[in-house]
Design an enzyme around this catalytic site. Structure first.
Site, PDB file in Angstrom:
ATOM      1  N   ASP A 145       0.801  -1.235   0.000  1.00  0.00           N
ATOM      2  CA  ASP A 145       0.000   0.000   0.000  1.00  0.00           C
ATOM      3  C   ASP A 145       0.833   1.283   0.000  1.00  0.00           C
ATOM      4  O   ASP A 145       0.289   2.367   0.205  1.00  0.00           O
ATOM      5  CB  ASP A 145      -0.963   0.043   1.208  1.00  0.00           C
ATOM      6  CG  ASP A 145      -2.193  -0.820   0.970  1.00  0.00           C
ATOM      7  OD1 ASP A 145      -2.349  -1.317  -0.158  1.00  0.00           O
ATOM      8  OD2 ASP A 145      -2.980  -0.985   1.910  1.00  0.00           O
ATOM      9  N   HIS A 188      29.870   4.226  -4.329  1.00  0.00           N
ATOM     10  CA  HIS A 188      28.424   4.422  -4.183  1.00  0.00           C
ATOM     11  C   HIS A 188      27.952   4.033  -2.782  1.00  0.00           C
ATOM     12  O   HIS A 188      26.936   3.372  -2.614  1.00  0.00           O
ATOM     13  CB  HIS A 188      27.662   3.648  -5.268  1.00  0.00           C
ATOM     14  CG  HIS A 188      27.879   4.229  -6.636  1.00  0.00           C
ATOM     15  ND1 HIS A 188      27.753   3.525  -7.797  1.00  0.00           N
ATOM     16  CD2 HIS A 188      28.227   5.486  -7.016  1.00  0.00           C
ATOM     17  CE1 HIS A 188      28.018   4.307  -8.832  1.00  0.00           C
ATOM     18  NE2 HIS A 188      28.318   5.501  -8.387  1.00  0.00           N
ATOM     19  N   ASP A 207      28.543  13.390  -1.166  1.00  0.00           N
ATOM     20  CA  ASP A 207      28.100  13.572  -2.552  1.00  0.00           C
ATOM     21  C   ASP A 207      26.582  13.610  -2.480  1.00  0.00           C
ATOM     22  O   ASP A 207      25.936  12.573  -2.335  1.00  0.00           O
ATOM     23  CB  ASP A 207      28.604  12.409  -3.414  1.00  0.00           C
ATOM     24  CG  ASP A 207      28.275  12.586  -4.898  1.00  0.00           C
ATOM     25  OD1 ASP A 207      27.423  13.442  -5.232  1.00  0.00           O
ATOM     26  OD2 ASP A 207      28.854  11.849  -5.718  1.00  0.00           O
ATOM     27  N   ASP A 214      24.527  18.416  -8.614  1.00  0.00           N
ATOM     28  CA  ASP A 214      25.344  17.256  -8.225  1.00  0.00           C
ATOM     29  C   ASP A 214      26.649  17.796  -7.633  1.00  0.00           C
ATOM     30  O   ASP A 214      27.491  18.305  -8.374  1.00  0.00           O
ATOM     31  CB  ASP A 214      25.606  16.399  -9.480  1.00  0.00           C
ATOM     32  CG  ASP A 214      26.304  15.088  -9.173  1.00  0.00           C
ATOM     33  OD1 ASP A 214      26.532  14.796  -7.988  1.00  0.00           O
ATOM     34  OD2 ASP A 214      26.625  14.353 -10.129  1.00  0.00           O
ATOM     35  N   HIS A 251      37.269   6.156 -11.679  1.00  0.00           N
ATOM     36  CA  HIS A 251      36.054   6.568 -12.398  1.00  0.00           C
ATOM     37  C   HIS A 251      36.360   7.725 -13.352  1.00  0.00           C
ATOM     38  O   HIS A 251      37.459   8.279 -13.345  1.00  0.00           O
ATOM     39  CB  HIS A 251      34.929   6.931 -11.417  1.00  0.00           C
ATOM     40  CG  HIS A 251      35.246   8.053 -10.455  1.00  0.00           C
ATOM     41  ND1 HIS A 251      35.255   9.373 -10.828  1.00  0.00           N
ATOM     42  CD2 HIS A 251      35.546   8.033  -9.125  1.00  0.00           C
ATOM     43  CE1 HIS A 251      35.538  10.119  -9.772  1.00  0.00           C
ATOM     44  NE2 HIS A 251      35.730   9.340  -8.728  1.00  0.00           N
ATOM     45  N   HIS A 272      30.027  13.807 -16.150  1.00  0.00           N
ATOM     46  CA  HIS A 272      28.900  13.324 -16.968  1.00  0.00           C
ATOM     47  C   HIS A 272      28.008  14.508 -17.263  1.00  0.00           C
ATOM     48  O   HIS A 272      28.050  15.528 -16.564  1.00  0.00           O
ATOM     49  CB  HIS A 272      28.127  12.232 -16.211  1.00  0.00           C
ATOM     50  CG  HIS A 272      27.785  12.604 -14.800  1.00  0.00           C
ATOM     51  ND1 HIS A 272      26.691  13.360 -14.466  1.00  0.00           N
ATOM     52  CD2 HIS A 272      28.425  12.369 -13.611  1.00  0.00           C
ATOM     53  CE1 HIS A 272      26.661  13.556 -13.154  1.00  0.00           C
ATOM     54  NE2 HIS A 272      27.708  12.970 -12.606  1.00  0.00           N
ATOM     55  N   HIS A 277      22.542  11.891 -14.187  1.00  0.00           N
ATOM     56  CA  HIS A 277      23.380  11.406 -15.298  1.00  0.00           C
ATOM     57  C   HIS A 277      22.533  11.668 -16.536  1.00  0.00           C
ATOM     58  O   HIS A 277      21.723  10.836 -16.932  1.00  0.00           O
ATOM     59  CB  HIS A 277      23.724   9.931 -15.142  1.00  0.00           C
ATOM     60  CG  HIS A 277      24.688   9.686 -14.016  1.00  0.00           C
ATOM     61  ND1 HIS A 277      25.135   8.441 -13.671  1.00  0.00           N
ATOM     62  CD2 HIS A 277      25.304  10.541 -13.153  1.00  0.00           C
ATOM     63  CE1 HIS A 277      25.981   8.539 -12.648  1.00  0.00           C
ATOM     64  NE2 HIS A 277      26.090   9.800 -12.314  1.00  0.00           N
ATOM     65  N   GLU A 308      34.448  16.052 -11.497  1.00  0.00           N
ATOM     66  CA  GLU A 308      34.500  15.388 -10.202  1.00  0.00           C
ATOM     67  C   GLU A 308      35.665  14.409 -10.038  1.00  0.00           C
ATOM     68  O   GLU A 308      35.463  13.220  -9.846  1.00  0.00           O
ATOM     69  CB  GLU A 308      33.186  14.658  -9.945  1.00  0.00           C
ATOM     70  CG  GLU A 308      32.660  13.801 -11.093  1.00  0.00           C
ATOM     71  CD  GLU A 308      31.342  13.099 -10.737  1.00  0.00           C
ATOM     72  OE1 GLU A 308      31.289  12.455  -9.677  1.00  0.00           O
ATOM     73  OE2 GLU A 308      30.375  13.208 -11.504  1.00  0.00           O
ATOM     74  N   TYR A 319      41.294   7.746  -4.086  1.00  0.00           N
ATOM     75  CA  TYR A 319      40.754   6.823  -3.087  1.00  0.00           C
ATOM     76  C   TYR A 319      41.843   5.811  -2.740  1.00  0.00           C
ATOM     77  O   TYR A 319      42.224   4.995  -3.590  1.00  0.00           O
ATOM     78  CB  TYR A 319      39.516   6.102  -3.650  1.00  0.00           C
ATOM     79  CG  TYR A 319      38.544   7.063  -4.304  1.00  0.00           C
ATOM     80  CD1 TYR A 319      37.578   7.719  -3.563  1.00  0.00           C
ATOM     81  CD2 TYR A 319      38.645   7.353  -5.676  1.00  0.00           C
ATOM     82  CE1 TYR A 319      36.702   8.634  -4.161  1.00  0.00           C
ATOM     83  CE2 TYR A 319      37.786   8.261  -6.285  1.00  0.00           C
ATOM     84  CZ  TYR A 319      36.822   8.897  -5.519  1.00  0.00           C
ATOM     85  OH  TYR A 319      35.971   9.797  -6.114  1.00  0.00           O
ATOM     86  N   ARG A 368      36.868  13.313  -3.014  1.00  0.00           N
ATOM     87  CA  ARG A 368      36.331  13.720  -4.321  1.00  0.00           C
ATOM     88  C   ARG A 368      35.831  15.151  -4.176  1.00  0.00           C
ATOM     89  O   ARG A 368      35.343  15.533  -3.107  1.00  0.00           O
ATOM     90  CB  ARG A 368      35.187  12.795  -4.771  1.00  0.00           C
ATOM     91  CG  ARG A 368      34.563  13.201  -6.096  1.00  0.00           C
ATOM     92  CD  ARG A 368      33.705  12.101  -6.760  1.00  0.00           C
ATOM     93  NE  ARG A 368      32.504  11.745  -6.023  1.00  0.00           N
ATOM     94  CZ  ARG A 368      32.354  10.646  -5.299  1.00  0.00           C
ATOM     95  NH1 ARG A 368      33.343   9.774  -5.215  1.00  0.00           N
ATOM     96  NH2 ARG A 368      31.238  10.406  -4.661  1.00  0.00           N
ATOM     97  N   GLU A 370      33.438  17.821  -6.473  1.00  0.00           N
ATOM     98  CA  GLU A 370      32.575  17.829  -7.662  1.00  0.00           C
ATOM     99  C   GLU A 370      31.796  19.131  -7.784  1.00  0.00           C
ATOM    100  O   GLU A 370      31.138  19.563  -6.838  1.00  0.00           O
ATOM    101  CB  GLU A 370      31.576  16.664  -7.561  1.00  0.00           C
ATOM    102  CG  GLU A 370      30.547  16.642  -8.687  1.00  0.00           C
ATOM    103  CD  GLU A 370      29.668  15.404  -8.671  1.00  0.00           C
ATOM    104  OE1 GLU A 370      29.436  14.846  -7.584  1.00  0.00           O
ATOM    105  OE2 GLU A 370      29.199  15.009  -9.760  1.00  0.00           O
TER     106      GLU A 370
HETATM  107  N1  GLY Z   1      26.243  11.573  -7.550  1.00  0.00           N
HETATM  108  C1  GLY Z   1      26.473  10.763  -8.664  1.00  0.00           C
HETATM  109  C2  GLY Z   1      27.630  11.218  -9.416  1.00  0.00           C
HETATM  110  O1  GLY Z   1      28.403  12.013  -8.917  1.00  0.00           O
HETATM  111  O2  GLY Z   1      27.798  10.880 -10.540  1.00  0.00           O
HETATM  112 MN    MN Z   2      28.363  13.350 -10.607  1.00  0.00          MN
HETATM  113 MN    MN Z   3      27.888  13.369  -7.376  1.00  0.00          MN
END
Ligand code: GLY
Ligand code: MN
Ligand code: MN
Length: 439
Positions: free
Chosen positions: A38, A241, A258, A269, A348, A352, A359, A382, A386, A404, A406
């Site tokens: 529900d 993540h 983040d 972001d 990474h 993006h 994204h 970003e 690490y 990081r 960003e």
């Molecule tokens: N928060 C997702 C990224 O930085 O791509």
């Molecule tokens: Mn991002």
């Molecule tokens: Mn991010």
């Protein structure tokens, strides 16, 4: 601030023009999502559907038909008004509202869609359809086509099926000044949330409690997060993540946040990394300076005419040089880049597309090549480093540090424009802000 209906109409005008004559486009919003018994997840309209309609209710499909004479018509299928359902589940625009408030030329009850669409498909040359978003809707689409062919002896369904996303994604990739205004508002709110997090953090606090400080600012501004917030203390920052956010924040550790909100369907972001106790240690400072230098240089590479990949290449170079200078990597910088040895600490990409989706849509390549930045494209920058807590190839003092930084950047004719500049990132500025908050 909301976009006026005229902006949505202008987008439909452009789409109709790109479709060419005698064509039809069908675009549905997304489905409501069940959470548990529900209880649904809060509904959020499909980005491309909203982009073309401004209509945020569930259970809706837009149809655009073009004719021989450059004219087109826009039909909106939506839920009918229903007193009882509205008492339980909230307001509906209904058929009249679709026409009066949402500028539809024709409006129909959503329940009539399968019936009405057959007539509209007949004698059109091309069907523009978003293939592959919803298997059940795709199955219905093949049913309409079959039915249109079978039932009408002298007329037929469109001979060509075209992926509508290809067109709409390209439209969405380049942002108008009005869209950039909304993105700036989202970015300002998110920057305020990060600033508050820097001010409120204390050793011993739980990661989720710090997340709550961000949510407070989002909520006060009528916003929701544009993705699941990451609040990682110490080595949790090395999990890219990490969203559990359920550990205590320790004195002497950094915390990586983040997190950002969306405003009127446009995302921001942001990532910031700062010391839980307000002061960077020598090792944290050394690594942070490398990431920050790479980020400044990468932002500077978001220039019209540059390849999409240029900021990443710039960042990788500075990060690798930094890792060599600090003794975390050994060897020749160019060779370490060539062999991708830096991926031990930077695994990474550097960004993006950003827009209605965090994204965002839009291709990254044209053919084989990375595409170039154009006025109004928005990208995140970003870079990070690490150092895994169990990485025995490096001196113990570096282990478990994750960083990081960003920001959200628009390519403009005057150079890169940073939307997220309202939250500090230089070491002295962070330490000063945090010291002031404690005083
Ligand atoms: N928060 C997702 C990224 O930085 O791509
Ligand atoms: Mn991002
Ligand atoms: Mn991010």
């Amino acid at each position: 601030m909301k976009l006026p209906q005229a902006d949505f109409r202008h987008r439909r005008d452009r789409l109709a023009e790109k479709m060419g004559p005698n064509s039809i486009a069908i675009i549905a919003t997304r489905e409501e999502m069940y959470r548990n018994r529900d209880a649904d997840y809060k509904f959020r309209a499909d980005s491309s559907f909203f982009y073309l309609t401004g209509f945020a209710e569930p259970e809706a499909v837009a149809v655009i038909e073009t004719f021989e004479d450059d004219d087109y018509s826009y039909s909106l299928f939506c839920r009918e008004r229903n007193r009882e359902m509205e008492i339980w589940n909230g307001y509906r625009a209904g058929i009249d509202g679709a026409i009066e408030d949402y500028d539809a030329d024709e409006a129909y009850a959503i329940d009539l869609f399968d019936e009405e669409i057959i007539e509209k498909l007949l004698n059109k040359e091309r069907l523009y359809y978003r293939i592959g978003h919803n298997a059940a809707f795709d199955a219905r689409a093949s049913q309409w086509i079959k039915q249109a062919d079978a039932e009408h002896r002298h007329e037929s369904a469109p001979a060509q099926l075209v992926q509508l996303d290809r067109i709409v994604d390209e439209m969405r990739l380049v942002k108008s000044p009005q869209e950039l205004e909304l993105m700036q508002i989202a970015a300002n709110i998110s920057a305020e949330a990060h600033t508050r997090a820097m001010q409120m953090v204390r050793p011993g606090m739980m990661e989720y409690a710090l997340e709550a400080e961000l949510n407070y600012i989002f909520g006060q501004n009528g916003c929701v997060p544009s993705y699941n917030s990451i609040v990682g203390g110490g080595a949790n920052a090395c999990i890219l993540h990490y969203v559990e956010n359920n550990k205590p924040l320790k004195d002497g550790d950094l915390v990586l946040i983040d997190a950002a909100c969306e405003y009127e369907f446009y995302a921001s972001d942001i990532t910031r990394t700062f010391p839980v106790n307000g002061k960077f240690s020598a090792e944290q400072k050394a690594l942070y300076e490398v990431v920050l230098a790479s980020q400044y240089a990468a932002i500077d590479a978001v220039r019209i005419g540059n390849s999409y990949r240029e900021p990443h290449e710039v960042a990788v170079k500075i990060l690798t040089e930094g890792l060599v200078n600090l003794g975390l990597l050994k060897g020749d910088v160019n060779e370490l880049i060539q062999t991708e040895a830096y991926r031990q600490f930077y695994m990474h990409g550097t960004g993006h597309w950003l827009g209605m989706d965090v994204h965002d849509v839009g291709s990254y390549k044209k053919g084989e090549d990375w595409r170039q930045y154009e006025e109004g494209m928005v990208v995140t920058v970003e870079p990070g480093l690490y150092i895994a807590p169990d990485d025995e190839t490096v001196d113990e003092k570096w282990r478990g540090i994750g960083i990081r930084i960003e920001d959200d950047v628009v390519a403009t004719s005057k150079g890169p424009r940073v939307l997220t500049a309202n939250v500090v990132k230089d070491i002295a500025d962070i330490e000063h802000l945090m010291a002031q908050a404690k005083a």
